[in-house]
Design a protein around this motif. Structure first.
Motif, PDB file in Angstrom:
ATOM      1  N   PHE A   1       0.825  -1.213   0.000  1.00 57.37           N
ATOM      2  CA  PHE A   1       0.000   0.000   0.000  1.00 57.37           C
ATOM      3  C   PHE A   1       0.858   1.262   0.000  1.00 57.37           C
ATOM      4  CE2 PHE A   1      -4.644  -0.841   1.021  1.00 57.37           C
ATOM      5  CZ  PHE A   1      -4.615  -2.116   0.486  1.00 57.37           C
ATOM      6  N   LEU A   2       2.008   1.215   0.665  1.00 56.31           N
ATOM      7  CA  LEU A   2       2.921   2.365   0.623  1.00 56.31           C
ATOM      8  C   LEU A   2       3.463   2.582  -0.786  1.00 56.31           C
ATOM      9  CD1 LEU A   2       4.965   1.884   3.929  1.00 56.31           C
ATOM     10  CD2 LEU A   2       3.337   3.721   3.432  1.00 56.31           C
ATOM     11  N   SER A   3       3.665   1.490  -1.529  1.00 55.28           N
ATOM     12  CA  SER A   3       4.216   1.619  -2.886  1.00 55.28           C
ATOM     13  C   SER A   3       3.265   2.338  -3.821  1.00 55.28           C
ATOM     14  CB  SER A   3       4.559   0.237  -3.457  1.00 55.28           C
ATOM     15  OG  SER A   3       3.394  -0.487  -3.811  1.00 55.28           O
ATOM     16  N   TYR A   4       1.946   2.336  -3.512  1.00 54.74           N
ATOM     17  CA  TYR A   4       0.981   3.033  -4.359  1.00 54.74           C
ATOM     18  C   TYR A   4       1.240   4.537  -4.389  1.00 54.74           C
ATOM     19  CZ  TYR A   4      -1.880  -1.248  -4.269  1.00 54.74           C
ATOM     20  OH  TYR A   4      -2.342  -2.533  -4.399  1.00 54.74           O
ATOM     21  N   ASN A   5       1.975   5.034  -3.387  1.00 51.63           N
ATOM     22  CA  ASN A   5       2.320   6.458  -3.366  1.00 51.63           C
ATOM     23  C   ASN A   5       3.461   6.797  -4.313  1.00 51.63           C
ATOM     24  OD1 ASN A   5       0.432   7.213  -1.330  1.00 51.63           O
ATOM     25  ND2 ASN A   5       1.801   6.422   0.255  1.00 51.63           N
ATOM     26  N   TYR A   6       4.131   5.776  -4.855  1.00 55.59           N
ATOM     27  CA  TYR A   6       5.311   5.994  -5.692  1.00 55.59           C
ATOM     28  C   TYR A   6       5.121   5.556  -7.141  1.00 55.59           C
ATOM     29  CZ  TYR A   6       7.716   6.547  -1.213  1.00 55.59           C
ATOM     30  OH  TYR A   6       8.100   6.964   0.040  1.00 55.59           O
ATOM     31  N   MET A   7       4.098   4.735  -7.414  1.00 56.18           N
ATOM     32  CA  MET A   7       3.909   4.223  -8.769  1.00 56.18           C
ATOM     33  C   MET A   7       2.452   3.848  -8.973  1.00 56.18           C
ATOM     34  SD  MET A   7       5.570   0.396  -8.400  1.00 56.18           S
ATOM     35  CE  MET A   7       7.141   1.018  -7.760  1.00 56.18           C
ATOM     36  N   ASP A   8       2.071   3.646 -10.240  1.00 56.25           N
ATOM     37  CA  ASP A   8       0.717   3.204 -10.548  1.00 56.25           C
ATOM     38  C   ASP A   8       0.428   1.891  -9.837  1.00 56.25           C
ATOM     39  OD1 ASP A   8       0.355   5.367 -12.161  1.00 56.25           O
ATOM     40  OD2 ASP A   8       0.595   4.295 -14.059  1.00 56.25           O
ATOM     41  N   ALA A   9      -0.814   1.762  -9.365  1.00 52.42           N
ATOM     42  CA  ALA A   9      -1.188   0.562  -8.621  1.00 52.42           C
ATOM     43  C   ALA A   9      -1.069  -0.694  -9.475  1.00 52.42           C
ATOM     44  CB  ALA A   9      -2.627   0.702  -8.101  1.00 52.42           C
ATOM     45  N   GLY A  10      -1.398  -0.585 -10.759  1.00 49.55           N
ATOM     46  CA  GLY A  10      -1.284  -1.745 -11.638  1.00 49.55           C
ATOM     47  C   GLY A  10       0.149  -2.215 -11.781  1.00 49.55           C
TER      48      GLY A  10
ATOM     49  N   GLY B   1       7.091   7.057 -19.395  1.00 49.10           N
ATOM     50  CA  GLY B   1       8.481   6.814 -19.798  1.00 49.10           C
ATOM     51  C   GLY B   1       9.494   7.136 -18.726  1.00 49.10           C
ATOM     52  N   SER B   2       9.073   7.728 -17.613  1.00 48.47           N
ATOM     53  CA  SER B   2      10.020   8.053 -16.554  1.00 48.47           C
ATOM     54  C   SER B   2      10.357   6.804 -15.743  1.00 48.47           C
ATOM     55  CB  SER B   2       9.437   9.133 -15.630  1.00 48.47           C
ATOM     56  OG  SER B   2       8.237   8.675 -15.049  1.00 48.47           O
ATOM     57  N   THR B   3      11.559   6.790 -15.179  1.00 46.00           N
ATOM     58  CA  THR B   3      11.983   5.638 -14.389  1.00 46.00           C
ATOM     59  C   THR B   3      11.174   5.544 -13.107  1.00 46.00           C
ATOM     60  OG1 THR B   3      14.220   5.847 -15.252  1.00 46.00           O
ATOM     61  CG2 THR B   3      13.947   4.559 -13.259  1.00 46.00           C
ATOM     62  N   LEU B   4      10.769   4.345 -12.755  1.00 47.80           N
ATOM     63  CA  LEU B   4      10.006   4.149 -11.536  1.00 47.80           C
ATOM     64  C   LEU B   4      10.855   4.457 -10.311  1.00 47.80           C
ATOM     65  CD1 LEU B   4       8.113   0.822 -12.290  1.00 47.80           C
ATOM     66  CD2 LEU B   4       7.243   3.147 -12.432  1.00 47.80           C
ATOM     67  N   SER B   5      10.181   4.839  -9.257  1.00 45.30           N
ATOM     68  CA  SER B   5      10.852   5.158  -8.002  1.00 45.30           C
ATOM     69  C   SER B   5      11.557   3.928  -7.445  1.00 45.30           C
ATOM     70  CB  SER B   5       9.830   5.688  -6.997  1.00 45.30           C
ATOM     71  OG  SER B   5      10.346   5.652  -5.690  1.00 45.30           O
ATOM     72  N   LEU B   6      12.819   4.108  -7.066  1.00 46.71           N
ATOM     73  CA  LEU B   6      13.554   3.018  -6.437  1.00 46.71           C
ATOM     74  C   LEU B   6      12.917   2.641  -5.106  1.00 46.71           C
ATOM     75  CD1 LEU B   6      15.961   1.096  -6.308  1.00 46.71           C
ATOM     76  CD2 LEU B   6      17.307   2.967  -5.302  1.00 46.71           C
ATOM     77  N   ALA B   7      12.453   3.649  -4.360  1.00 48.71           N
ATOM     78  CA  ALA B   7      11.811   3.382  -3.066  1.00 48.71           C
ATOM     79  C   ALA B   7      10.555   2.539  -3.265  1.00 48.71           C
ATOM     80  CB  ALA B   7      11.462   4.693  -2.371  1.00 48.71           C
ATOM     81  N   GLY B   8       9.757   2.887  -4.265  1.00 49.66           N
ATOM     82  CA  GLY B   8       8.543   2.127  -4.537  1.00 49.66           C
ATOM     83  C   GLY B   8       8.847   0.697  -4.934  1.00 49.66           C
ATOM     84  N   THR B   9       9.879   0.519  -5.763  1.00 50.08           N
ATOM     85  CA  THR B   9      10.257  -0.820  -6.202  1.00 50.08           C
ATOM     86  C   THR B   9      10.733  -1.666  -5.025  1.00 50.08           C
ATOM     87  OG1 THR B   9      10.908   0.075  -8.359  1.00 50.08           O
ATOM     88  CG2 THR B   9      11.726  -2.107  -7.792  1.00 50.08           C
ATOM     89  N   LEU B  10      11.526  -1.082  -4.128  1.00 54.70           N
ATOM     90  CA  LEU B  10      12.005  -1.810  -2.955  1.00 54.70           C
ATOM     91  C   LEU B  10      10.853  -2.173  -2.023  1.00 54.70           C
ATOM     92  CD1 LEU B  10      15.287   0.156  -2.116  1.00 54.70           C
ATOM     93  CD2 LEU B  10      15.089  -2.136  -3.123  1.00 54.70           C
ATOM     94  N   LEU B  11       9.879  -1.277  -1.889  1.00 51.98           N
ATOM     95  CA  LEU B  11       8.722  -1.571  -1.055  1.00 51.98           C
ATOM     96  C   LEU B  11       7.947  -2.775  -1.592  1.00 51.98           C
ATOM     97  CD1 LEU B  11       7.407   2.033  -0.309  1.00 51.98           C
ATOM     98  CD2 LEU B  11       8.191   0.381   1.397  1.00 51.98           C
ATOM     99  N   VAL B  12       7.771  -2.829  -2.911  1.00 55.26           N
ATOM    100  CA  VAL B  12       7.058  -3.957  -3.512  1.00 55.26           C
ATOM    101  C   VAL B  12       7.843  -5.251  -3.313  1.00 55.26           C
ATOM    102  CG1 VAL B  12       6.144  -4.930  -5.645  1.00 55.26           C
ATOM    103  CG2 VAL B  12       5.897  -2.501  -5.202  1.00 55.26           C
TER     104      VAL B  12
END
Length: 323
Positions: free
Chosen positions: A100-109, A158-169
């Motif tokens: 749920f925290l990762s939804y703040n950094y990237m699209d939910a899908g 086209g922008s790079t996804l958040s590293l923080a969001g990726t680590l959270l997932v």
């Protein structure tokens, strides 16, 4: 034909236990994939992940308690298993929180699709920790999944996804993978499904009570219909999903249950595009396909290996000629 009975997971007698396990596992995955559908409107209304998840777990526990009462089942479990249930509860809660925290950094899908690495993690844990055979097919699946994640490492614009969001997932996926394996290999497999799920959610609730400072930082919905979203979160991706997951693990094992999670990103991406207007590019679509193909190959592994062996025999190795 009888329909699925939510309280006992008994399907038609015409279906063998393995077929029942696959159907129940698919239902668990599809239910868990509805997380973004009900969570994102709550975010837009100003609620934070801790408050959303506290209500999600708080509402799910009475639902499970009602199921136990309806079936005349006891909540009593062996005292020696309470610490293990507590650990599983914290693991599941951590998985929910980081997703749920990762939804703040990237699209939910996209987040839900990246979460789909957990079947690969389950396969690795079973191979390394419990000597489950690690086949060539499993290795190929890992490569395909990594390739799919690489394609998903850019957002729709086209922008790079958040590293923080990726680590959270990734933390979410690892926590869930450990939970799936533990339910299969520990004494929890001897405890009724409803009781395991009840205590896992009860102990998991403690994490969110602690994080909102025992109600001091709790954010309440400001519109009545948002309470419906919280109730739906408690019912579908929580009570139904975890009940079905635990039952499917007992019927077909950890790795096949994890693999059936293919329906999770499909469900999440569908709602993300159809309801929330998220962008689905060709590259993202290809990444999703690679990940789904990877895990579907794992589920077909037992049937695929003899087929590949037979195919190789059609082309025997020719002996070398001496010159």
């Amino acid at each position: 034909m009888r329909s699925i009975h939510l309280f006992t997971f008994n399907l038609s007698p015409a279906l063998n236990p393995k077929a029942q396990g696959y159907l129940i596992g698919a239902l668990a995955a599809a239910a868990y994939g509805t997380n973004p559908l009900f969570a994102l409107p709550l975010y837009d209304a100003g609620m934070d992940p801790d408050s959303v998840l506290l209500f999600r777990y708080l509402f799910a526990i009475p639902l499970l308690g009602a199921m136990l009462w309806f079936r005349g089942r006891s909540l009593r479990v062996p005292r020696r298993d309470v610490p293990l249930l507590f650990a599983m509860g914290i693991l599941v809660a951590l998985s929910s929180l980081t997703l749920f925290l990762s939804y703040n950094y990237m699209d939910a899908g996209i987040a839900s699709t990246l979460l789909f690495v957990y079947p690969i993690l389950v396969a690795l844990i079973m191979a390394v920790g419990f000597k489950e055979r690690f086949t060539l097919t499993t290795g190929l699946c890992i490569l395909l999944a990594c390739g799919g994640i690489g394609l998903l490492y850019r957002s729709g614009d086209g922008s790079t996804l958040s590293l923080a969001g990726t680590l959270l997932v990734f933390v979410s996926a690892l926590s869930y993978a450990i939970y799936i394996v533990a339910v299969r290999v520990s004494r929890l497999r001897e405890i009724p499904t409803l009781a395991v799920t009840f205590y896992v959610l009860l102990f998991g609730l403690l994490l969110f009570v602690f994080r909102v400072d025992f109600g001091q930082a709790l954010i309440l919905p400001d519109r009545w219909h948002l309470w419906g979203n919280l109730l739906a979160l408690a019912l579908f991706p929580t009570a139904i999903s975890f009940l079905c997951t635990t039952r499917a693990i007992n019927l077909i094992g950890s790795t096949p249950t994890a693999i059936l999670g293919a329906l999770e990103p499909v469900t999440a991406v569908f709602f993300g595009v159809a309801v929330f207007g998220e962008t689905l590019t060709l590259r993202i679509g290809c990444g999703i396909v690679l990940i789904i193909v990877a895990v579907m190959l794992i589920i077909a592994g037992n049937n695929l290996s003899p087929t590949l062996t037979h195919f190789r025999r059609l082309f025997p190795r020719l002996p070398r000629r001496n010159h």
